[in-house]
Design a protein around this motif. Structure first.
Motif, PDB file in Angstrom:
ATOM      1  N   ALA A 128       1.017  -1.153   0.096  1.00 29.65           N
ATOM      2  CA  ALA A 128       0.047  -0.141  -0.055  1.00 29.65           C
ATOM      3  C   ALA A 128       0.998   1.382   0.065  1.00 29.65           C
ATOM      4  N   GLU A 129       2.066   1.277   0.989  1.00 27.69           N
ATOM      5  CA  GLU A 129       2.914   2.417   0.825  1.00 27.69           C
ATOM      6  C   GLU A 129       3.522   2.786  -0.426  1.00 27.69           C
ATOM      7  N   VAL A 130       4.088   1.677  -1.045  1.00 35.45           N
ATOM      8  CA  VAL A 130       4.698   1.765  -2.266  1.00 35.45           C
ATOM      9  C   VAL A 130       3.719   2.392  -3.476  1.00 35.45           C
ATOM     10  N   LEU A 131       2.537   1.502  -3.396  1.00 34.52           N
ATOM     11  CA  LEU A 131       1.573   2.111  -4.562  1.00 34.52           C
ATOM     12  C   LEU A 131       1.049   3.312  -4.391  1.00 34.52           C
ATOM     13  N   ALA A 132       0.964   3.847  -3.106  1.00 32.58           N
ATOM     14  CA  ALA A 132       0.270   5.127  -2.762  1.00 32.58           C
ATOM     15  C   ALA A 132       1.027   6.306  -3.381  1.00 32.58           C
ATOM     16  N   ALA A 133       2.519   6.287  -3.919  1.00 32.10           N
ATOM     17  CA  ALA A 133       3.172   7.121  -4.256  1.00 32.10           C
ATOM     18  C   ALA A 133       2.423   7.476  -5.977  1.00 32.10           C
ATOM     19  N   GLU A 134       1.654   6.628  -6.379  1.00 35.76           N
ATOM     20  CA  GLU A 134       1.199   6.855  -7.966  1.00 35.76           C
ATOM     21  C   GLU A 134      -0.309   6.705  -8.032  1.00 35.76           C
ATOM     22  N   HIS A 135      -0.943   6.106  -6.747  1.00 38.03           N
ATOM     23  CA  HIS A 135      -2.328   5.726  -6.841  1.00 38.03           C
ATOM     24  C   HIS A 135      -2.990   6.079  -5.586  1.00 38.03           C
ATOM     25  N   SER A 136      -4.425   6.141  -5.667  1.00 38.00           N
ATOM     26  CA  SER A 136      -5.104   6.194  -4.736  1.00 38.00           C
ATOM     27  C   SER A 136      -5.346   4.843  -3.782  1.00 38.00           C
ATOM     28  N   VAL A 137      -4.687   4.766  -2.744  1.00 41.69           N
ATOM     29  CA  VAL A 137      -4.756   3.376  -2.064  1.00 41.69           C
ATOM     30  C   VAL A 137      -5.580   3.172  -0.836  1.00 41.69           C
ATOM     31  N   ARG A 138      -6.253   2.082  -0.646  1.00 41.31           N
ATOM     32  CA  ARG A 138      -6.749   2.036   0.757  1.00 41.31           C
ATOM     33  C   ARG A 138      -6.298   0.145   1.003  1.00 41.31           C
ATOM     34  N   LEU A 139      -6.045   0.310   2.259  1.00 42.25           N
ATOM     35  CA  LEU A 139      -5.569  -0.892   3.062  1.00 42.25           C
ATOM     36  C   LEU A 139      -6.534  -1.377   3.815  1.00 42.25           C
ATOM     37  N   VAL A 140      -7.011  -2.495   3.682  1.00 38.50           N
ATOM     38  CA  VAL A 140      -8.296  -2.869   4.341  1.00 38.50           C
ATOM     39  C   VAL A 140      -7.896  -4.343   4.986  1.00 38.50           C
ATOM     40  N   SER A 141      -8.157  -4.604   6.379  1.00 41.18           N
ATOM     41  CA  SER A 141      -7.924  -5.692   7.093  1.00 41.18           C
ATOM     42  C   SER A 141      -9.493  -6.144   7.581  1.00 41.18           C
ATOM     43  N   VAL A 142      -9.562  -7.547   7.582  1.00 46.83           N
ATOM     44  CA  VAL A 142     -10.816  -7.952   8.141  1.00 46.83           C
ATOM     45  C   VAL A 142     -10.534  -8.688   9.490  1.00 46.83           C
ATOM     46  N   ASN A 143      -9.334  -8.288  10.044  1.00 48.48           N
ATOM     47  CA  ASN A 143      -8.957  -8.589  11.410  1.00 48.48           C
ATOM     48  C   ASN A 143      -9.674  -7.857  12.298  1.00 48.48           C
ATOM     49  N   ALA A 144      -9.869  -8.358  13.601  1.00 47.11           N
ATOM     50  CA  ALA A 144     -10.541  -7.745  14.471  1.00 47.11           C
ATOM     51  C   ALA A 144      -9.401  -6.444  15.181  1.00 47.11           C
ATOM     52  N   ARG A 145      -8.390  -6.693  14.888  1.00 45.12           N
ATOM     53  CA  ARG A 145      -7.209  -5.482  15.573  1.00 45.12           C
ATOM     54  C   ARG A 145      -6.843  -4.769  14.433  1.00 45.12           C
ATOM     55  N   VAL A 146      -7.165  -3.667  14.340  1.00 40.76           N
ATOM     56  CA  VAL A 146      -6.645  -2.719  13.188  1.00 40.76           C
ATOM     57  C   VAL A 146      -6.502  -1.423  14.137  1.00 40.76           C
ATOM     58  N   ASP A 147      -5.256  -1.016  14.200  1.00 39.95           N
ATOM     59  CA  ASP A 147      -4.777  -0.033  15.095  1.00 39.95           C
ATOM     60  C   ASP A 147      -3.362   0.484  14.203  1.00 39.95           C
ATOM     61  N   PRO A 148      -3.495   1.025  13.236  1.00 44.43           N
ATOM     62  CA  PRO A 148      -2.278   1.144  12.318  1.00 44.43           C
ATOM     63  C   PRO A 148      -1.370   2.657  12.654  1.00 44.43           C
ATOM     64  N   PRO A 149      -0.065   2.149  12.402  1.00 44.91           N
ATOM     65  CA  PRO A 149       0.698   3.641  12.817  1.00 44.91           C
ATOM     66  C   PRO A 149       0.235   4.716  11.442  1.00 44.91           C
ATOM     67  N   GLU A 150       0.664   5.778  11.640  1.00 45.56           N
ATOM     68  CA  GLU A 150       0.216   6.920  10.719  1.00 45.56           C
ATOM     69  C   GLU A 150       0.740   6.488   9.394  1.00 45.56           C
TER      70      GLU A 150
END
Length: 842
Positions: free
Chosen positions: A409-431
């Motif tokens: 997601a980080e690398v692709l976001a340099a050129e595209h609009s990117v959304r990282l989606v997790s189906v895990n109950a634990r989603v508390d990401p860094p900035e």
């Protein structure tokens, strides 16, 4: 090696495809006869593979008679009415027998290699649906067509037309469309698209066809070796400029309406229609303020106002576009259902979508105003939308799958609009600079619908059933870096046999579903790539068409290993040495950087440390994380065995230390920088052969010499690059010696660190993800997932003589194998098979 004694069967006869050349005539018999004679006499293509058809489009003169007499071998089709270029081409295409249709203007002449060069492209590249010829003027000096462009308001144009041909356009490339004056299309595909749109009559029917081809995932390939020469607009001699303007304006609106997405249409169509009016008033030099209320009295309100025909053309074009809307709406619905590519995907082929096209001052002012008011820069410059979906926890503490998804997601976001989606109950990401979303499985459909490209891993495909449907047009990238079924062979040892077999079958089904659906696959190493190629071949994905297009198959399956940050690690806090009780600042630290799973062999490592500790009292082994950050992943039996053996050997908290939690991903560098070497040990089994030990890359990132068990891809790397020591499986003495060499031979360790530096550069995330970033710049369906993609050239059936020879060879074989009884058995089987084929053909 002894060759098997096989019967001699004649090789199949493979031939060139039949090409049906189609020429449309309307009151241009002289040009048409010249063109047809050139096709008949001058082409470097077998005459028995050429079918030439000419349509006389109700010329109303003696054209048909003259053509029939001048070139009697040409099949002449007389149309009852003039249906335009589009209708004439369709009429001939419906009666053509060739596998390839070649459209040629009647005022053009082909170069000798015109057909053969185009056919070579179609045969070599099965994802190419049409070949656009290079077209020069009659003298071969100036350009007529070498590239196509498309404006945001639907007008196609020939780029570089009129320029001198200086050789700078002699490289093949993909284009949005080819010119109908010299164009090749696969016949089956032309039929599937219902040919040219006859409502266009003439102009932009070729633009519309190319646009639709590209939207459906096919490529239009400009091939400069396929050359023709054109008397530019000789066929337009009887068409006035105002009628031409009318057709161009109307057809541009029709093409735009049919082919752009709902989102694009909502902004572009109102602006495009307004721009037609401004073009009309500017072209006709109409005073746009003459009906202002403030100008009452200047003229009589009911006095006639002269309107130039060029201005009237634009207004009538809008009127007739509205008239066509009911039928165009049906076509639009059909095209939108069939499309597999987005407007964003096609932007590079439009070349300069924001090109105003007409140099009229009032028009240019309106163009800029409309672009700003409708925010068209955003529409025709919007980034591609990519969703990366993982089933792993995305938080400060991340395991391999989440780390991999995060960096994608980080690398692709340099050129595209990117959304990282997790189906895990634990989603508390860094900035991050990209959107990170938690979703329940039932909510994934919304994110998939939003995206142009879906990148998924693990079991995610099972959570979006719509993606698995045969008619799904979404572009899907499957990340199969983790051979889950091989892992499960080891991981499932602790379960009962019935459960283990059931789980293995289930995971294999999950992977097969991905391999059958994906448009592009990512694996972690060349070893894995060979493994997955076998899977794909067994599922029928390695088709002749795919192989012919790309013998390496890297367009379908590419190596994307785990990566590491491009920036060197920087310490932000103390971690192990002088911090952890029992480990001093001067001790030698061996780091185990990942989790403790059933396919690893930490037991041999503990025994090696026990041996080394007897002669080196300052050795320390540190396990970085015992508890997986994903709460859904239970602790495996190997973790308990490791703690128990360390306790039994008296190593715990003296020579061996366990970090029972999981180190936050953004803090791992502190632990790596406190270590003196990194270690990974595993058993000798199939999982090892195809595994990619992701956390070993952290050793390279921090410059740690690596000690690893032989048998996996990293062992190959360590051995080839001289960045550590490779040891045999389950050999504690060899492992103890390797640890001692790396920890206490300063010269050897320094040389390892020096050699690591260039290797590290190869494994930055930006570098390893290059195949994915390249695919996402031009995402397309896999070649075998394109509709109407039957082979261009079919194997010729053997003739009567060849059939007799083949049957005699088989007869001799059957007699040798079993005598008359074997012949009778085989003959009976053949008769049954033939009867079955006849029944199926009914």
């Amino acid at each position: 090696m002894v060759e098997p004694n096989l019967p001699v069967v004649p090789s199949p006869v493979v031939s060139l495809p039949v090409v049906s050349v189609i020429v449309v005539n309307y009151r241009g018999a002289d040009d048409t006869i010249t063109c047809l004679r050139a096709v008949r006499d001058e082409l470097d293509y077998p005459a028995d593979k050429l079918e030439v058809l000419c349509v006389d489009n109700a010329s109303g003169d003696d054209s048909a008679r003259r053509i029939r007499e001048a070139v009697p071998e040409v099949r002449l089709i007389e149309s009852a009415t003039n249906t335009g270029f589009a209708g004439g081409c369709n009429l001939a295409a419906a009666e053509a027998s060739g596998q390839v249709l070649a459209f040629l203007n009647n005022d053009a002449r082909p170069d000798r290699g015109w057909v053969r060069s185009a056919v070579e492209v179609l045969r070599a590249e099965p994802t190419v649906g049409a070949v656009a010829s290079k077209v020069l003027d009659w003298d071969g000096k100036r350009i007529d067509f070498v590239d196509g462009g498309l404006t945001w308001f639907g007008m196609g144009y020939k780029r570089h037309a009129g320029e001198l041909d200086d050789g700078s356009h002699d490289a093949a490339r993909d284009v949005l469309f080819g010119t109908g004056s010299a164009l090749f299309v696969r016949a089956e595909l032309f039929t599937a698209l219902e040919g040219f749109d006859e409502r266009f009559f003439m102009f932009y029917e070729d633009v519309d066809l190319g646009w639709r081809l590209n939207l459906r995932g096919w490529r239009v390939r400009y091939e400069p070796r396929s050359l023709t020469f054109h008397r530019h607009h000789a066929s337009m001699a009887e068409v006035s400029s105002s009628r031409e303007h009318y057709l161009l304006e109307r057809n541009a609106l029709a093409a735009l309406y049919k082919n752009v997405s709902d989102e694009t249409l909502a902004r572009a169509l109102p602006a495009a229609m307004a721009l037609v009016v401004r073009r009309a008033t500017a072209r006709g030099e109409i005073d746009p303020t003459q009906l202002e209320i403030t100008r009452r009295g200047e003229t009589e309100d009911d006095a006639p106002v002269p309107v130039d025909r060029s201005a009237l053309a634009g207004m009538l074009a809008i009127d007739q576009f509205v008239e066509l809307l009911p039928s165009l709406k049906v076509s639009r619905e059909q095209e939108q259902r069939a499309r597999v590519r987005t407007d964003t995907d096609l932007l590079p082929l439009m070349r300069k979508a924001m090109e105003p096209a007409y140099p009229l001052p009032r028009y240019l002012a309106a163009h800029d105003a409309l672009v700003e008011a409708f925010e068209l820069d955003e529409v025709f410059g919007r980034p591609r939308k990519i969703v990366v979906i993982t089933g792993d926890a995305v938080s400060e503490r991340m395991a391999g799958p989440a780390i991999r998804a995060w960096h994608m997601a980080e690398v692709l976001a340099a050129e595209h609009s990117v959304r990282l989606v997790s189906v895990n109950a634990r989603v508390d990401p860094p900035e991050s600079d990209f959107e990170v979303v938690a979703a329940k499985p039932r909510e994934l459909a919304e994110h998939v619908e939003w995206a142009d490209v879906v990148v998924l891993q693990g079991h995610v495909l099972e959570m979006v059933p719509a993606l698995k449907r045969v008619d799904s047009t979404k572009i899907v990238v499957c990340d199969v870096y983790d051979p889950m079924h091989l892992e499960l062979l080891e991981q499932g040892r602790d379960t009962d046999d019935e459960r283990r077999a059931k789980d293995l079958a289930g995971v294999t089904d999950v992977l097969n579903a991905q391999l059958e659906r994906g448009d592009f696959f990512l694996c972690a190493s060349e070893r894995q790539r060979h493994f997955w190629l076998g899977h794909l071949a067994s599922l029928g994905r390695l088709t002749p068409g795919l192989y012919d297009s790309d013998p390496t198959v890297r367009s379908l399956l590419s190596v994307v290993p785990f990566g590491l940050p491009s920036a060197a690690p920087r310490r932000t806090a103390p971690a192990i040495k002088g911090t952890r009780p029992g480990i001093s600042a001067d001790d030698k630290v061996v780091l185990w950087a990942g989790g403790v799973y059933s396919w690893f062999d930490p037991l041999t490592l503990l025994r090696a440390v026990d041996r080394l500790a007897q002669r080196r009292s300052d050795v320390r082994l540190f396990f970085l994380g015992m508890k997986h950050p994903n709460p859904d992943v239970p602790e495996m039996g190997m973790a308990g065995q490791t703690r128990a053996l360390a306790q039994r050997l008296g190593l715990t908290d003296k020579f061996v230390f366990f970090n029972e939690t999981w180190v936050p991903y953004q803090e791992r560098q502190n632990f790596l920088l406190d270590a003196d070497c990194g270690v990974t040990t595993h058993f000798e089994h199939v999982e090892t052969t195809f595994a990619f030990r992701t956390r070993v890359l952290d050793y390279l990132w921090s410059g740690l010499p690596v000690i690893t068990t032989d048998g996996d891809s990293f062992a190959d790397l360590v051995r080839a690059e001289g960045i550590g020591v490779v040891v045999p499986p389950e050999d504690p003495d060899a492992l103890a010696d390797a640890l001692e060499k790396v920890l206490y031979d300063a010269e050897f360790a320094a040389e390892c660190r020096r050699r690591i530096e260039p290797v590290r550069e190869r494994f930055t995330w930006e570098s390893v993800l290059a195949p994915l970033t390249a695919f996402c710049r031009d995402p397309r369906p896999a070649a075998d997932r394109l509709s109407a993609s039957a082979p261009l050239v079919r194997t010729a059936q053997p003739g009567r003589v060849e059939s007799v020879r083949r049957d005699l060879a088989l007869l001799r074989e059957y007699l040798d194998a079993g005598g008359p009884a074997e012949v009778a058995k085989r003959a009976t089987g053949r008769l049954r098979r033939l009867a079955g084929e006849r029944l199926r053909g009914r």
